[in-house]
Design a protein around this motif. Structure first.
Motif, PDB file in Angstrom:
ATOM      1  N   HIS A 129      -1.462 -12.863   2.269  1.00  0.00           N
ATOM      2  CA  HIS A 129      -0.318 -11.995   1.995  1.00  0.00           C
ATOM      3  C   HIS A 129       1.034 -12.702   2.001  1.00  0.00           C
ATOM      4  N   LYS A 157       0.119   6.003  -2.939  1.00  0.00           N
ATOM      5  CA  LYS A 157      -1.129   6.754  -2.698  1.00  0.00           C
ATOM      6  C   LYS A 157      -1.193   7.313  -1.285  1.00  0.00           C
ATOM      7  N   THR A 189      -4.173   6.317   3.139  1.00  0.00           N
ATOM      8  CA  THR A 189      -5.108   5.670   2.211  1.00  0.00           C
ATOM      9  C   THR A 189      -4.952   4.158   2.271  1.00  0.00           C
ATOM     10  N   VAL A 190      -3.703   3.713   2.365  1.00  0.00           N
ATOM     11  CA  VAL A 190      -3.446   2.274   2.445  1.00  0.00           C
ATOM     12  C   VAL A 190      -4.078   1.697   3.725  1.00  0.00           C
ATOM     13  N   PRO A 212      -0.793  -8.222  -2.441  1.00  0.00           N
ATOM     14  CA  PRO A 212       0.647  -7.917  -2.430  1.00  0.00           C
ATOM     15  C   PRO A 212       1.342  -8.737  -1.338  1.00  0.00           C
ATOM     16  N   ALA A 249       6.029  -4.116  -4.964  1.00  0.00           N
ATOM     17  CA  ALA A 249       4.565  -4.095  -4.848  1.00  0.00           C
ATOM     18  C   ALA A 249       4.136  -3.143  -3.733  1.00  0.00           C
ATOM     19  N   TRP A 250       4.842  -3.189  -2.612  1.00  0.00           N
ATOM     20  CA  TRP A 250       4.423  -2.344  -1.486  1.00  0.00           C
ATOM     21  C   TRP A 250       4.790  -0.892  -1.706  1.00  0.00           C
ATOM     22  N   SER A 251       5.932  -0.617  -2.359  1.00  0.00           N
ATOM     23  CA  SER A 251       6.237   0.799  -2.560  1.00  0.00           C
ATOM     24  C   SER A 251       5.270   1.401  -3.569  1.00  0.00           C
ATOM     25  N   ALA A 252       4.786   0.594  -4.514  1.00  0.00           N
ATOM     26  CA  ALA A 252       3.760   1.095  -5.444  1.00  0.00           C
ATOM     27  C   ALA A 252       2.481   1.424  -4.675  1.00  0.00           C
ATOM     28  N   ARG A 253       2.087   0.565  -3.743  1.00  0.00           N
ATOM     29  CA  ARG A 253       0.875   0.811  -2.937  1.00  0.00           C
ATOM     30  C   ARG A 253       1.035   2.080  -2.105  1.00  0.00           C
ATOM     31  N   LEU A 254       2.248   2.265  -1.568  1.00  0.00           N
ATOM     32  CA  LEU A 254       2.483   3.420  -0.700  1.00  0.00           C
ATOM     33  C   LEU A 254       2.456   4.731  -1.466  1.00  0.00           C
ATOM     34  N   ASN A 283      -7.910   1.673   3.270  1.00  0.00           N
ATOM     35  CA  ASN A 283      -8.345   0.621   2.343  1.00  0.00           C
ATOM     36  C   ASN A 283      -8.366  -0.744   3.020  1.00  0.00           C
TER      37      ASN A 283
END
Ligand code: HEC
Length: 149
Positions: free
Chosen positions: A85, A107, A111-112, A93, A100-105, A115
């Motif tokens: 990382h 969901k 969930t993050v 990410p 990148a992290w706000s896109a992951r968040l 995963n």
């Protein structure tokens, strides 16, 4: 002929006796060293992974997990997550990559978390930290997120 048989019998009895003694000591050690809380932790750790920990190993472990004290998110990150990382290995990410992290968040944080605990894509379960508790993995994620906004 008789002597050989007698010796074999003696050896057999000695070995049986020794095993019984060893076995007896081992189990009483476990009974003393494993607290109810540790047993519960072992059960929790075995449940999601099918990862078998021998009771004896856990009892003799001096790591903070065995003692029930969580390591900090920064510690876990530095030990287990940084390899991928910090540089983006296999598309991981990167810590500090706000977009990148706000896109992951998007969901949802739960969930993050899940995963990362179970593994996702090229990321192995728990980022290979098999002795990390769920809370320790979450703390490491919180550490990444704190530094990526
Ligand atoms: C072997 C490399 C590797 C290691 C070690 C690793 N990761 Fe990852 N991680 C990845 C990759 C690759 C992805 C992207 C997976 C994907 O989305 O396909 C990822 C994604 C994630 C995500 C996003 C999950 C999601 O739902 O989008 C989180 C959170 C995460 N890692 C946390 C951690 C934590 C915490 C650790 C250390 C305990 C760790 N990772 C260790 C490679 C790694």
């Amino acid at each position: 002929m008789n002597t050989i048989l007698n010796n074999r019998l003696k050896n057999f009895l000695l070995i049986t006796l020794a095993s019984a003694l060893l076995w007896g000591c081992g189990s009483s050690d476990n009974a003393v060293e494993l607290t109810a809380k540790q047993e519960q932790q072992v059960a929790e750790r075995i449940a999601p992974e099918g990862h078998v920990s021998m009771a004896g190993q856990v009892a003799s472990m001096s790591s903070p997990v065995g003692a029930g004290a969580a390591r900090s998110g920064a510690d876990i990150y530095a030990t287990n997550c940084i390899a991928c990382h910090s540089s983006g290995v296999a598309g991981a990410p990167i810590l500090g990559d706000v977009a990148a992290w706000s896109a992951r968040l998007g969901k949802g944080i739960e969930t993050v978390y899940t995963n990362a605990i179970n593994g996702i894509g090229a990321m192995p379960a728990r980022g290979t930290c098999m002795d990390c508790s769920d809370d320790e993995v979450k703390a490491a994620i919180d550490h990444i997120l704190e530094n990526s906004k």
